[in-house]
Design an enzyme around this catalytic site. Sequence first.
Site, PDB file in Angstrom:
ATOM      1  N   GLY A  72      -6.725  17.473  23.754  1.00 18.00           N
ATOM      2  CA  GLY A  72      -6.666  18.240  22.510  1.00 18.00           C
ATOM      3  C   GLY A  72      -5.486  19.195  22.441  1.00 18.00           C
ATOM      4  CG  ASN A 152     -13.523  26.267  19.586  1.00 18.85           C
ATOM      5  OD1 ASN A 152     -12.930  26.396  18.523  1.00 18.85           O
ATOM      6  ND2 ASN A 152     -13.274  27.026  20.624  1.00 18.85           N
ATOM      7  CD  GLN A 180     -15.853  21.730  20.328  1.00 16.74           C
ATOM      8  OE1 GLN A 180     -16.986  21.259  20.418  1.00 16.74           O
ATOM      9  NE2 GLN A 180     -15.245  22.253  21.369  1.00 16.74           N
ATOM     10  CB  SER A 200     -10.055  16.384  23.563  1.00 20.98           C
ATOM     11  OG  SER A 200     -10.083  16.545  24.946  1.00 20.98           O
ATOM     12  CB  ALA A 201     -11.716  11.463  26.206  1.00 22.56           C
ATOM     13  CG  HIS A 202     -12.799  17.312  28.037  1.00 19.01           C
ATOM     14  ND1 HIS A 202     -13.496  18.487  28.179  1.00 19.01           N
ATOM     15  CD2 HIS A 202     -11.637  17.619  27.442  1.00 19.01           C
ATOM     16  CE1 HIS A 202     -12.747  19.472  27.676  1.00 19.01           C
ATOM     17  NE2 HIS A 202     -11.621  18.968  27.229  1.00 19.01           N
ATOM     18  CB  THR A 238       3.063   6.003  34.014  1.00 22.06           C
ATOM     19  OG1 THR A 238       4.415   5.812  34.427  1.00 22.06           O
ATOM     20  CG2 THR A 238       2.218   4.815  34.440  1.00 22.06           C
ATOM     21  CB  CYS A 326     -14.126  37.879  30.823  1.00 19.59           C
ATOM     22  SG  CYS A 326     -15.799  38.346  30.442  1.00 19.59           S
TER      23      CYS A 326
HETATM   24  C1  LIG Z   1     -11.334  22.997  18.851  1.00 14.32           C
HETATM   25  C2  LIG Z   1     -10.612  22.685  20.135  1.00 14.32           C
HETATM   26  N1  LIG Z   1      -9.314  22.370  20.100  1.00 14.32           N
HETATM   27  C3  LIG Z   1      -8.625  22.076  21.208  1.00 14.32           C
HETATM   28  C4  LIG Z   1      -9.228  22.093  22.451  1.00 14.32           C
HETATM   29  C5  LIG Z   1      -8.420  21.763  23.671  1.00 14.32           C
HETATM   30  O1  LIG Z   1      -8.745  20.476  24.117  1.00 14.32           O
HETATM   31  P1  LIG Z   1      -8.372  20.010  25.615  1.00 14.32           P
HETATM   32  O2  LIG Z   1      -9.329  20.693  26.510  1.00 14.32           O
HETATM   33  O3  LIG Z   1      -8.581  18.517  25.595  1.00 14.32           O
HETATM   34  O4  LIG Z   1      -6.960  20.366  25.828  1.00 14.32           O
HETATM   35  C6  LIG Z   1     -10.583  22.433  22.551  1.00 14.32           C
HETATM   36  C7  LIG Z   1     -11.248  22.523  23.862  1.00 14.32           C
HETATM   37  O5  LIG Z   1     -11.929  23.460  24.163  1.00 14.32           O
HETATM   38  C8  LIG Z   1     -11.297  22.726  21.349  1.00 14.32           C
HETATM   39  O6  LIG Z   1     -12.582  23.053  21.381  1.00 14.32           O
END
Ligand SMILES: Cc1ncc(COP(=O)(O)O)c(C=O)c1O
Length: 382
Positions: A72, A152, A180, A200-202, A238, A326
């Site tokens: 992301g 998020n 998100q 973003s895949a995770h 790569t 924090c």
């Molecule tokens: C709204 C949003 N944008 C961007 C990101 C960043 O993604 P990445 O962790 O894949 O760099 C996050 C991750 O917390 C997100 O919640």
Amino acid sequence: MEHPVYFDNAATTQMSQEVIEAMEPYLRENFGNASTAYQAGEVCKKVLEETRETIAWSLDAKPAEIFFTSGGSESDNWAIKGIAGAYKEKGKHIITDKIEHHAVLNSCSYLEKLGYEVTYLDVDETGFLNPEQVKNAIRPDTTLISVMFANNEIGTIEPITQIGRIAREAGVLFHTDAVQAYAQLPISVQQYPVDLLSASAHKFHGPKGVGFLYIREGVTIPSFIHGGAQEKGKRAGTENIPGIVGMGAAVKSAMSNMRMKIRRETMLRNYMTEKIMHEIHDVRLNGHYNRRLPGNASFSFAGIEGASLLVLLDEDGICASGGSACNTGESRISYVIEAIGVSKEYAPGTIRLTLSKDSTRKEVDYVVASLKRNIARLRDEV
Ligand SMILES: Cc1ncc(COP(=O)(O)O)c(C=O)c1O
């Protein structure tokens, strides 16, 4: 109760079994480089293009409009800095809002240092951005509008269709950070008038360090990483084949049961919200009640520190996150919570609970019981 109870799925998600199984051959025997001409490379090239097709299909896009990235943050950086650079002859004004992720906000502040002007729009008390405000902020030198699909921290879903239409009518490009929302909500680029979209895949049970940027055909954007000819010369390096394969498997799985998952998660989140609002006094729900991500709930409890509550939740085996960042030991109120105007009495006691497809009612009951006990303790009520 199996521990930990993981209620921090907006931070990251656990990779699902099918994702791990899909990746495994590409971590072991199929380790080739997709740019090579012999068979071991061809296998990787084939799966790379198949995954591009899967992702394009999930968005009603064309495979040529999908560019793999490291996630992301990279996608947001590329979209914003890339468009700003490519269209600088037209103008140097960008519109965004105050509750974007830092990947967007810090890309914008970087551009400000280079002489660009950025308008950061206010959101209302639910985190909603009024499309009229976007319309009024457009100037002849505006080249890009960047508004997230869903927030998020507080889960609010933004009016992407209306903002996209406004952008299109004004001839301004529109980027949305859908990190998100993608694979959580149905998104079609035929329906939503977006020109660039980050994912973003995770965040949807895929691996970390991989994502993509959708770039609508015809949009000019320079390379972000210079080097080899990968990704049509737009993004050198790569390819992360295991990661990309894992992302493809996660997309397929998310798409196959999305409606059911949305219904289930929404019901469970509403159950949790009502239980918390009913059983704990002096609490507020942050974000919009309905127009929010299915798995997201954000609460502010009066008279406590969110950071202290998170420690106590952790002792009970519960993973959640705060609404405050924090910094050097000091507990600061998150800019998102500030932007929606949460009062001083409530803002420090903000926590975010985010569910996944695997969350259960039993887990919710356990978390609410722990919250109730620990909040009473922090409020010196026991
Ligand atoms: C709204 C949003 N944008 C961007 C990101 C960043 O993604 P990445 O962790 O894949 O760099 C996050 C991750 O917390 C997100 O919640």
